[in-house]
Design a protein around this motif. Sequence first.
Motif, mmCIF file in Angstrom:
data_model
loop_
_atom_site.group_PDB
_atom_site.id
_atom_site.type_symbol
_atom_site.label_atom_id
_atom_site.label_comp_id
_atom_site.label_asym_id
_atom_site.label_seq_id
_atom_site.Cartn_x
_atom_site.Cartn_y
_atom_site.Cartn_z
ATOM 1 N N ALA A 215 12.820 10.594 11.243
ATOM 2 C CA ALA A 215 13.597 11.714 11.779
ATOM 3 C C ALA A 215 13.532 12.883 10.804
ATOM 4 N N VAL A 216 13.454 14.082 11.372
ATOM 5 C CA VAL A 216 13.417 15.305 10.580
ATOM 6 C C VAL A 216 14.851 15.819 10.418
ATOM 7 N N ASP A 217 15.334 15.820 9.221
ATOM 8 C CA ASP A 217 16.663 16.313 8.819
ATOM 9 C C ASP A 217 17.811 15.451 9.327
ATOM 10 N N VAL A 218 17.857 15.205 10.648
ATOM 11 C CA VAL A 218 18.912 14.395 11.269
ATOM 12 C C VAL A 218 18.276 13.724 12.495
ATOM 13 N N PRO A 219 18.551 12.452 12.763
ATOM 14 C CA PRO A 219 18.030 11.893 14.017
ATOM 15 C C PRO A 219 18.645 12.633 15.212
ATOM 16 N N THR A 220 17.841 12.947 16.189
ATOM 17 C CA THR A 220 18.336 13.653 17.368
ATOM 18 C C THR A 220 19.395 12.808 18.088
ATOM 19 N N GLY A 221 20.529 13.448 18.374
ATOM 20 C CA GLY A 221 21.631 12.735 19.027
ATOM 21 C C GLY A 221 22.708 12.300 18.050
ATOM 22 N N ASN B 226 13.909 25.437 14.486
ATOM 23 C CA ASN B 226 13.279 25.229 13.180
ATOM 24 C C ASN B 226 13.073 23.755 12.865
ATOM 25 N N ASN B 227 13.893 22.880 13.445
ATOM 26 C CA ASN B 227 13.662 21.453 13.249
ATOM 27 C C ASN B 227 12.279 21.091 13.797
ATOM 28 N N GLY B 228 11.971 21.626 14.968
ATOM 29 C CA GLY B 228 10.634 21.448 15.535
ATOM 30 C C GLY B 228 9.579 22.085 14.639
ATOM 31 N N ILE C 242 7.452 11.242 14.857
ATOM 32 C CA ILE C 242 8.234 12.172 14.034
ATOM 33 C C ILE C 242 9.214 12.887 14.957
ATOM 34 N N ASP C 243 10.513 12.665 14.711
ATOM 35 C CA ASP C 243 11.541 13.253 15.577
ATOM 36 C C ASP C 243 11.965 14.614 15.025
ATOM 37 N N GLY C 244 11.366 15.659 15.596
ATOM 38 C CA GLY C 244 11.740 17.024 15.236
ATOM 39 C C GLY C 244 12.335 17.742 16.435
ATOM 40 N N ILE C 245 13.164 17.035 17.199
ATOM 41 C CA ILE C 245 13.722 17.664 18.410
ATOM 42 C C ILE C 245 14.923 18.534 18.035
ATOM 43 N N LEU C 246 15.935 17.917 17.434
ATOM 44 C CA LEU C 246 17.131 18.683 17.064
ATOM 45 C C LEU C 246 17.517 18.382 15.621
ATOM 46 N N GLY C 247 17.983 19.420 14.934
ATOM 47 C CA GLY C 247 18.493 19.253 13.573
ATOM 48 C C GLY C 247 19.905 19.796 13.496
#
Length: 521
Positions: free
Chosen positions: A163-169, A62-64, A123-128
């Motif tokens: 970053a979307v919701d949280v930066p990935t990593g 869903n982050n994606g 736009i970082d939507g990899i992981l939330g």
Amino acid sequence: MRLGYPAAAIRAAEAPLLDAGRGPVLMRTAAAGLAAVCRRDLIEARGCVTGARVVVLAGAGNNGGDALFAGADLSRRGARVTVVDVLGRLHPEGAAALRAAGGDIEPLGAESAPLTARAELVIDGILGTGASGSLRAPLDTFIADWQAAASGTGSARRQRVIAVDVPTGVDATTGAVGAVHVRADRTVTFGGHKAGLLLPGGADAAGELALVDIGLDLAPFRPTVEAPEPADLAVGWPFPQPDMHKYTRGVLGLVAGSHRYPGAGLLTTAAAVSTGLGMLRLLAPDEVTAAVLDRCPEVVTEPGRVQAWAVGPGAPDTLLMRRAIIEAENRSLPLVIDAGGLGLLTRPLETTCIVTPHAGELVDLLGRLTTGVPTRAEVEADPVTHAVRAAQAFEGVIALKGRRTIVARPDGSVVAPPPGPAALATAGSGDVLTGILGALLATTAEHRVAERSGPYDQADWSGPATDIAILAGLAVTVHGLAGHRTTHASGLPAAVEDIVLGLKAGSAGAGTGQNDGRRGE
Ligand SMILES: NC(=O)C1=CN([C@@H]2O[C@H](COP(=O)(O)OP(=O)(O)OC[C@H]3O[C@@H](n4cnc5c(N)ncnc54)[C@H](OP(=O)(O)O)[C@@H]3O)[C@@H](O)[C@H]2O)[C@@H](O)CC1
Ligand SMILES: [K+]
């Protein structure tokens, strides 16, 4: 006051809405908020959205999905949007919306890193909040390659990363970051701040925070992080009231300074006086009091009744410190213990107490209170865990000083004030903080009981500002603001004296001047 929640709390708050079939609405709301922030940033950076080169890094969940719907919005407004399908699977409806809006989707490949590095906006939507464990290959390699390529472009105008919701990593709950993680200029987060965005590691990776309301009810959940902001000073600061006299405003007893370190006595005193209080009683050798009286003639150098104690800066006399601690315990007075006073702590104290070690001093403190002592490097790598451990062992509040000072309570919750400028890393800076904090303890001691559920109990605060950990958070916030002010005003790194002047000038915010005699506005 920003309140940070563990990822599990946010997901639990989402659950009833998802059960009611509102998942797609939540995602559309989140994506609309994200797209609005992206548009604003693009317009600020380049005047318009049309023609902007945007790369959306989309993961499988869903982050994606959030990122894909936001990408569709930008594409409809004329941006050139390319999605990199980083995990080999995309949120189906989000991908369909992106395609329908004219965006491109590419699988992860050798060209992905240089393509991403050339974008104006990533736009970082990899992981939330659904991330678990360390980044799996090839995700980690891709992020490292992109960052290396972006830093090597030599482009005068650096790309923006949102970053979307949280930066990935970044661990959404603890703020822990792996060796490879996304470093964002801004993080748009949904429903409530994830605790990790407010803590060391995560806070630096997240950049500026924007919170999008998606209608979650977080009232049943307890925040684990409170992050004061300068605006909170207007609510939480103990402004003098018209009916006060010097004793009710607050008297601080200070044990600071010695033959070897007279300057610490002067700096702590000057900071406390500049912060504002009814009276300050300084117990120190004659050479310290003489220097202090030269600068601060209002200081009283005789023992007498006080409402709070501050002990420790400048290696003061051990007997004087012990007496102050015993009096604080006998009369239940709030107490701040710093530097030279820390060595006296071998057991929990019987009064409201805050201790202010830096990482090395925390190691020593843990060594006296617990077994299994960490190294200084371990404390610096994970300040929250070790500050909480010390607070639990000490059964009191610990303000672990560092670039991001962390104030830990024994219940495991922390107060995370904003970082000050690098110029604050200088000898004497800690003395100034102790002076500010001592003044705050003295000036809140009198109305602590009377106003416990009074004007400080704002709906958006989880506790009254007379809570000693929040007061420490406000003290650190003012300390940082004073440092920022003097750094900016002169263009040169601040000297400690400037920090005190910054306090005096009152810009340290709402702390002085602007709001005299009023509170809770
Ligand atoms: N639910 C809602 O109401 C709302 C949710 N919203 C949004 O959803 C986000 C949460 O979405 P989510 O739960 O789908 O998880 P998400 O963060 O996308 O990641 C899951 C994917 O990542 C993968 N994966 C995991 N760890 C990995 C690793 N280390 N390395 C590599 N891959 C890893 C994992 O793979 P798996 O473990 O399943 O094999 C799975 O494919 C939330 O942050 C917010 O943005 C908003 O729209 C508002 C409404
Ligand atoms: K993300």
